[in-house]
Design an enzyme around this catalytic site. Structure first.
Site, PDB file in Angstrom:
ATOM      1  N   ASN A 272      -4.361   2.060 -13.575  1.00 56.34           N
ATOM      2  CA  ASN A 272      -3.462   1.113 -12.916  1.00 56.34           C
ATOM      3  C   ASN A 272      -2.047   1.653 -12.984  1.00 56.34           C
ATOM      4  O   ASN A 272      -1.696   2.376 -13.907  1.00 56.34           O
ATOM      5  CB  ASN A 272      -3.524  -0.247 -13.634  1.00 56.34           C
ATOM      6  CG  ASN A 272      -2.640  -1.284 -12.956  1.00 56.34           C
ATOM      7  OD1 ASN A 272      -2.558  -1.345 -11.721  1.00 56.34           O
ATOM      8  ND2 ASN A 272      -1.953  -2.104 -13.733  1.00 56.34           N
TER       9      ASN A 272
ATOM     10  N   ILE B 222      -7.525  -9.966 -11.209  1.00 50.80           N
ATOM     11  CA  ILE B 222      -7.897  -9.447 -12.525  1.00 50.80           C
ATOM     12  C   ILE B 222      -9.394  -9.173 -12.528  1.00 50.80           C
ATOM     13  O   ILE B 222     -10.201 -10.051 -12.201  1.00 50.80           O
ATOM     14  CB  ILE B 222      -7.485 -10.445 -13.617  1.00 50.80           C
ATOM     15  CG1 ILE B 222      -5.947 -10.529 -13.604  1.00 50.80           C
ATOM     16  CG2 ILE B 222      -8.005 -10.002 -14.984  1.00 50.80           C
ATOM     17  CD1 ILE B 222      -5.333 -11.349 -14.677  1.00 50.80           C
ATOM     18  N   LEU B 223      -9.743  -7.942 -12.855  1.00 52.86           N
ATOM     19  CA  LEU B 223     -11.165  -7.561 -12.862  1.00 52.86           C
ATOM     20  C   LEU B 223     -11.862  -8.196 -14.072  1.00 52.86           C
ATOM     21  O   LEU B 223     -11.246  -8.361 -15.132  1.00 52.86           O
ATOM     22  CB  LEU B 223     -11.291  -6.041 -12.925  1.00 52.86           C
ATOM     23  CG  LEU B 223     -10.677  -5.274 -11.742  1.00 52.86           C
ATOM     24  CD1 LEU B 223     -10.548  -3.783 -12.063  1.00 52.86           C
ATOM     25  CD2 LEU B 223     -11.523  -5.467 -10.480  1.00 52.86           C
TER      26      LEU B 223
ATOM     27  N   MET C 117      -3.907  -7.389  -6.927  1.00 49.23           N
ATOM     28  CA  MET C 117      -3.418  -8.593  -7.603  1.00 49.23           C
ATOM     29  C   MET C 117      -4.504  -9.450  -8.254  1.00 49.23           C
ATOM     30  O   MET C 117      -4.223 -10.558  -8.701  1.00 49.23           O
ATOM     31  CB  MET C 117      -2.587  -9.445  -6.633  1.00 49.23           C
ATOM     32  CG  MET C 117      -1.377  -8.733  -6.067  1.00 49.23           C
ATOM     33  SD  MET C 117      -0.308  -8.034  -7.346  1.00 49.23           S
ATOM     34  CE  MET C 117       0.498  -9.514  -7.918  1.00 49.23           C
TER      35      MET C 117
ATOM     36  N   GLY D  11       0.790  -1.235   0.000  1.00 41.33           N
ATOM     37  CA  GLY D  11       0.000   0.000   0.000  1.00 41.33           C
ATOM     38  C   GLY D  11       0.818   1.278   0.000  1.00 41.33           C
ATOM     39  O   GLY D  11       0.304   2.335   0.384  1.00 41.33           O
ATOM     40  N   SER D  12       2.089   1.207  -0.471  1.00 36.74           N
ATOM     41  CA  SER D  12       2.863   2.454  -0.467  1.00 36.74           C
ATOM     42  C   SER D  12       2.315   3.445  -1.506  1.00 36.74           C
ATOM     43  O   SER D  12       2.345   4.655  -1.282  1.00 36.74           O
ATOM     44  CB  SER D  12       4.350   2.184  -0.689  1.00 36.74           C
ATOM     45  OG  SER D  12       4.582   1.733  -1.996  1.00 36.74           O
TER      46      SER D  12
ATOM     47  N   HIS E 247       1.873   0.254 -13.177  1.00 38.12           N
ATOM     48  CA  HIS E 247       2.590  -0.985 -13.489  1.00 38.12           C
ATOM     49  C   HIS E 247       4.096  -0.704 -13.467  1.00 38.12           C
ATOM     50  O   HIS E 247       4.542   0.298 -14.035  1.00 38.12           O
ATOM     51  CB  HIS E 247       2.148  -1.487 -14.865  1.00 38.12           C
ATOM     52  CG  HIS E 247       2.771  -2.785 -15.227  1.00 38.12           C
ATOM     53  ND1 HIS E 247       2.377  -3.982 -14.672  1.00 38.12           N
ATOM     54  CD2 HIS E 247       3.800  -3.083 -16.064  1.00 38.12           C
ATOM     55  CE1 HIS E 247       3.114  -4.960 -15.154  1.00 38.12           C
ATOM     56  NE2 HIS E 247       3.988  -4.445 -16.002  1.00 38.12           N
TER      57      HIS E 247
ATOM     58  N   ASP F 130      -2.619  -5.131 -18.661  1.00 40.40           N
ATOM     59  CA  ASP F 130      -1.581  -4.098 -18.791  1.00 40.40           C
ATOM     60  C   ASP F 130      -1.486  -3.511 -20.209  1.00 40.40           C
ATOM     61  O   ASP F 130      -0.391  -3.203 -20.683  1.00 40.40           O
ATOM     62  CB  ASP F 130      -0.209  -4.651 -18.355  1.00 40.40           C
ATOM     63  CG  ASP F 130      -0.220  -5.129 -16.909  1.00 40.40           C
ATOM     64  OD1 ASP F 130      -0.925  -4.524 -16.087  1.00 40.40           O
ATOM     65  OD2 ASP F 130       0.484  -6.115 -16.596  1.00 40.40           O
TER      66      ASP F 130
END
Ligand code: GRF
Length: 193
Positions: free
Chosen positions: A112, A97-98, A95, A20-21, A114, A150
């Site tokens: 997103n 996949i929707l 992590m 969560g950074s 990446h 992605d």
């Protein structure tokens, strides 16, 4: 471009699975006076995600959904998103996949981050692969999410030089510091007050 109504900040949800950074840096960004966004919701598939603690610290409502049943998890997520009037979804180390249907129903509203210079190195272990291919640069990309992994339209990228002796770990750590700056910049590019 996502436009706010009546000068109010655009409401965002952040989806996380781990540290969560990036979530933390987005929260800090949202608290700035001229920030175009507010973070209203944190969603996770992992009740042990370290990032959930930022929800508590900053008093942002957070929900953990069991992804064993993806259809039911996504139904519940959609309910929360509608209830909280969320206009933008930021995936930050999420992590799962929707589903295509989920992505379709928030078309142009899901972002997103990446850790590679897309279209290179989609998927996992990006830094390992960049190092073993003797790339000069790695980096990070903020992009819109579409139904292919992605592969959505790129909003912003930052190149990061690979230094002699870099390991996947040292490179990931250095790229992450750039991710923390890139995500807010990318949001500012597509959201206006
Ligand atoms: C980041 O490297 C991000 O690019 C990738 O997952 C990692 C999440 O890190 N998608 P954190 O949980 O934000 O620290």
């Amino acid at each position: 471009m996502v436009q706010s109504t009546g000068n109010k900040k655009v409401k965002c949800a952040v989806f996380i699975s781990g540290t969560g950074s990036n979530l933390k840096s987005l929260i800090k960004f949202s608290k700035k006076k001229n920030s175009p966004i507010s973070i209203e919701l944190i969603i996770s598939d992992n009740s042990k995600a370290n990032g959930l603690k930022f929800g508590k610290i900053f008093k942002i409502s957070n929900h953990v959904f069991n992804y064993k049943n993806k259809i039911s998890a996504e139904k519940k997520i959609i309910y929360e998103i509608k209830k909280n009037k969320i206009k933008i979804i930021c995936l930050a180390g999420f992590m799962k996949i929707l589903s295509k249907d989920f992505i379709k129903s928030f078309k142009g509203k899901i972002l997103n981050i990446h850790p590679s210079l897309l279209p290179k190195y989609k998927g996992l272990n990006t830094h390992e692969r960049a190092i073993s291919n003797n790339e000069k640069y790695s980096g990070c990309t903020v992009h819109f999410v579409n139904s292919k992994l992605d592969s959505g339209k790129i909003i912003l990228q930052k190149k990061v030089r690979i230094i002699k002796g870099d390991t996947a770990k040292s490179l990931a750590k250095r790229v992450l510091t750039h991710e923390h700056k890139l995500y807010p910049k990318a949001i500012s590019k597509i959201v206006s007050l």
